[in-house]
Each structure stands twice: as C-alpha cells, then as structure tokens.
Write an enzyme that holds these catalytic residues in place. Structure first.
Site, PDB file in Angstrom:
ATOM      1  N   HIS A   1       0.567   4.032 -13.035  1.00  0.00           N
ATOM      2  CA  HIS A   1       1.022   4.602 -11.766  1.00  0.00           C
ATOM      3  C   HIS A   1       2.484   4.309 -11.442  1.00  0.00           C
ATOM      4  O   HIS A   1       3.179   5.144 -10.868  1.00  0.00           O
ATOM      5  CB  HIS A   1       0.137   4.056 -10.641  1.00  0.00           C
ATOM      6  CG  HIS A   1       0.537   4.469  -9.265  1.00  0.00           C
ATOM      7  ND1 HIS A   1       0.394   5.761  -8.793  1.00  0.00           N
ATOM      8  CD2 HIS A   1       1.087   3.765  -8.236  1.00  0.00           C
ATOM      9  CE1 HIS A   1       0.826   5.829  -7.544  1.00  0.00           C
ATOM     10  NE2 HIS A   1       1.266   4.634  -7.185  1.00  0.00           N
TER      11      HIS A   1
ATOM     12  N   ASP B   1      -3.097   6.713 -14.453  1.00  0.00           N
ATOM     13  CA  ASP B   1      -2.800   6.291 -13.085  1.00  0.00           C
ATOM     14  C   ASP B   1      -4.121   5.996 -12.395  1.00  0.00           C
ATOM     15  O   ASP B   1      -4.936   6.893 -12.169  1.00  0.00           O
ATOM     16  CB  ASP B   1      -2.057   7.430 -12.377  1.00  0.00           C
ATOM     17  CG  ASP B   1      -1.561   7.064 -10.989  1.00  0.00           C
ATOM     18  OD1 ASP B   1      -2.265   6.307 -10.293  1.00  0.00           O
ATOM     19  OD2 ASP B   1      -0.501   7.565 -10.594  1.00  0.00           O
TER      20      ASP B   1
ATOM     21  N   GLY C   1       3.463   3.069  -0.513  1.00  0.00           N
ATOM     22  CA  GLY C   1       2.634   2.286   0.398  1.00  0.00           C
ATOM     23  C   GLY C   1       1.565   3.191   1.004  1.00  0.00           C
ATOM     24  O   GLY C   1       0.610   3.546   0.335  1.00  0.00           O
TER      25      GLY C   1
ATOM     26  N   SER D   1       3.959   8.159  -5.180  1.00  0.00           N
ATOM     27  CA  SER D   1       2.737   7.604  -4.613  1.00  0.00           C
ATOM     28  C   SER D   1       2.594   8.072  -3.161  1.00  0.00           C
ATOM     29  O   SER D   1       2.620   9.279  -2.913  1.00  0.00           O
ATOM     30  CB  SER D   1       2.768   6.077  -4.743  1.00  0.00           C
ATOM     31  OG  SER D   1       1.524   5.505  -4.462  1.00  0.00           O
ATOM     32  N   TRP D   2       2.479   7.159  -2.185  1.00  0.00           N
ATOM     33  CA  TRP D   2       2.486   7.597  -0.788  1.00  0.00           C
ATOM     34  C   TRP D   2       3.751   8.398  -0.482  1.00  0.00           C
ATOM     35  O   TRP D   2       3.734   9.328   0.314  1.00  0.00           O
ATOM     36  CB  TRP D   2       2.362   6.403   0.150  1.00  0.00           C
ATOM     37  CG  TRP D   2       2.949   6.688   1.505  1.00  0.00           C
ATOM     38  CD1 TRP D   2       4.147   6.230   2.003  1.00  0.00           C
ATOM     39  CD2 TRP D   2       2.406   7.549   2.524  1.00  0.00           C
ATOM     40  NE1 TRP D   2       4.375   6.747   3.263  1.00  0.00           N
ATOM     41  CE2 TRP D   2       3.322   7.559   3.605  1.00  0.00           C
ATOM     42  CE3 TRP D   2       1.239   8.310   2.617  1.00  0.00           C
ATOM     43  CZ2 TRP D   2       3.106   8.291   4.760  1.00  0.00           C
ATOM     44  CZ3 TRP D   2       1.020   9.044   3.784  1.00  0.00           C
ATOM     45  CH2 TRP D   2       1.941   9.031   4.831  1.00  0.00           C
TER      46      TRP D   2
END
Length: 320
Positions: free
Chosen positions: A296, A268, A46, A113-114
C-alpha cells in the site's frame, strides 16, 4: 527497462503559514518548489496522518509550485486531534480556500490512500479547478472496504497483528470493532484512550507495506501521532466519510474531462485492488498502473517509480 525513479532531493518550504478556517481550526500549510511553477496540492493519508518532509520530494522543485498541508486536527494544525467541524466536506472547503489563497486557477491534485478519497471528493465537487489527478492506493470508503480492514478480511493475513488489534476490545464488543474503538477514543479515560489509539494506529502501520518496513511503521507506535491518527481516522470511518454509499465511484463521470494516473499495489491490504480497477473502468481517461510485488505505501519502489513518472509527465518532462 529504465531504472526505477526515486524521490527528488530534500527541500525546505519557501513559505509557510496557517489558514484560519473560521470555525475553530488553524490549518498548517507550506509551499515548496518554485513560485510560479506548475500548481499542485498534496493530500496526505489517514485521515489524521499529516504531511512530512518526504512528501515534498514527489515533485520536481524546478517545475512545480506545491501546497502541502496538515488536515484538520493533525500534524501542526490546531486544535490537536479535534473532531468538531472535521468532516470530508470541511476538508474539501479547506482545499478550495488554499487554492484561492495561492491564486491558482487550477492545480494538479495528488492524493494517496485517504488522500485519494479526498482528492476524488474534491475533484468531483470542483472539476473545473483540477488540471490533473495523481491517485495512489485507491480508497472509496464503502462499507465493504471498511469491513475488509476493520472486521474480517485482512485479519486472515496478519493473525498475530490482528490479535494485538483486538486486545483492547472485550469479546462482547467485537462484532462492531469501529464502534467499540470509537467509544474508547472519544471517552474520558486517558489511559484507555491512548491504549486504543496505539493499537488502532499500529495495526495500520504494520500492514501497509508488502514486507516489514520499520522506517514507515515506527511513527504509528508513537503516542502523539497515534492519538490524532486513530481519533480522526475512526471518526471519519464510523461516519462513512459523510459520503453516500458508493458515491465516489457513482460520480466518477464528473472526472471525464480530467487527465489522471491511478497507481495501486497488487498486494495492498488496506485498499483492495478491485476498487482501483473499478475506478479505472469508470474513468478510462486515467492511466492505470497495478504494481506487482507491492503493498500500500507510497514508499514501495514500484509505486514510487510510477508516482514520480506521473508528476514528471504532467510537468511536461519526457519519460526516461
């Protein structure tokens, strides 16, 4: 070549609860695997994405003792979609609280990711508490990365999806789309807020896999998920994650004593592969896997294979 590794079977937590942060947030956490196994923590993406049952399955439950939690304001944590007292450093403090609560001296930190951003921030702050790092879809929250995804770059790859992302924003405000979205996401008009949230969230949900994957993207269109996801993500990104520009690569030397694995898809879109390559160069102790034919999402077969191999390896299982 050996078969691609996939998720472990479905599993339920053996313990759940809420962490009172002391500043207005109740953070939901759950613990899966085997009590007394190899300690680990899972950091979702996120920000604002929340963790789900599928994330429990990235670890061999016979060998791991894993904490998963919904970061402030999302998932089952409360208050829902709250931005107050919700920064990178608040989350780093929450991770430490959870470690102490569980009684772990060190643990493997897994983030995608985040989650990779947060894992790096945590590991650089508390390197002595990190036994290993498993990172996927590297993101360091620099202006170049943010502009690539929210201003100009990925827009050129998905013109029809980009048009839908632009739709809630008048042309006069499109020179700074993150700021224009923030005005609506924190505004007083509920209809405009949910319209903006769904457009923001859908843009991500539909561009994180190499090929369309409704099982992954569908939740991004749901009102409740989109509201927390868009509000929190935009809040963090507008503020640059409360990081100095380039901080996470600058301070990569703090990881020099930590073993790790970096897994990144060649295609990605949200997270340019160049950043993962730069982290690899700055942290040569980590194994680096650039996955061909992958985007991704952790669900991409080649990415998932390397993630499972990484958690198996750090638990002492021989590669097969």
């Amino acid at each position: 070549m050996s078969e691609l590794r996939t998720l472990y079977p479905k599993i339920e937590p053996f313990e759940t609860g809420f962490l009172d942060t002391g500043d207005g947030h109740q953070v939901y956490w759950e613990r899966v695997g085997t009590r007394g196994g190899k300690p680990a923590v899972f950091l979702h993406g996120g920000p604002g994405g929340g963790c789900g049952p599928v994330h429990r399955r990235l670890f061999d439950p016979a060998l791991y003792d894993v904490i998963l939690f919904d970061q402030r304001g999302c998932g089952r944590s409360t208050p829902f979609a709250e931005l107050e007292n919700n920064t990178t450093w608040d989350l780093v403090a929450d991770i430490e609280r959870l470690r102490r609560m569980a009684g772990f001296e060190q643990w493997l930190v897994f983030g995608g990711s985040w989650g990779s951003t947060l894992a790096l921030a945590y590991a650089q702050t508390h390197p002595e508490r990190v036994s290993e790092l498993v990172l996927r879809g590297i993101y360091t929250l620099t202006k170049v990365e943010l502009n690539w995804y929210y201003q100009f770059g990925v827009s050129e790859m998905f013109p029809e999806k980009w048009e839908r992302f632009l739709a809630p924003i008048p042309e006069a405000e499109r020179s700074n789309l993150m700021a224009a979205y923030r005005k609506r996401l924190v505004g007083d008009d509920p209809k405009a807020q949910i319209e903006a949230a769904k457009a923001w969230s859908s843009w991500e949900g539909e561009t994180i896999t190499l090929l369309p994957e409704p099982a992954t993207s569908d939740k991004f269109h749901e009102d409740r998920f989109a509201l927390a996801f868009a509000r929190i993500e935009n809040h963090f990104f507008v503020h640059g994650g409360w990081l100095d520009e380039g901080q996470l690569l600058r301070d990569a030397d703090r990881l020099s004593g930590i073993d790790g694995v970096i897994v990144h898809g060649r295609y990605d879109m949200p997270c340019p592969a160049r950043i993962a390559w730069q982290l690899h160069k700055a942290w040569p102790r980590a194994d680096f896997h650039l996955i061909e034919g992958a985007g991704h999402a952790f669900s991409e077969p080649g990415i998932l294979d390397q993630l499972i191999r990484a958690t198996d390896k750090f638990a002492g299982k021989a590669d097969t």
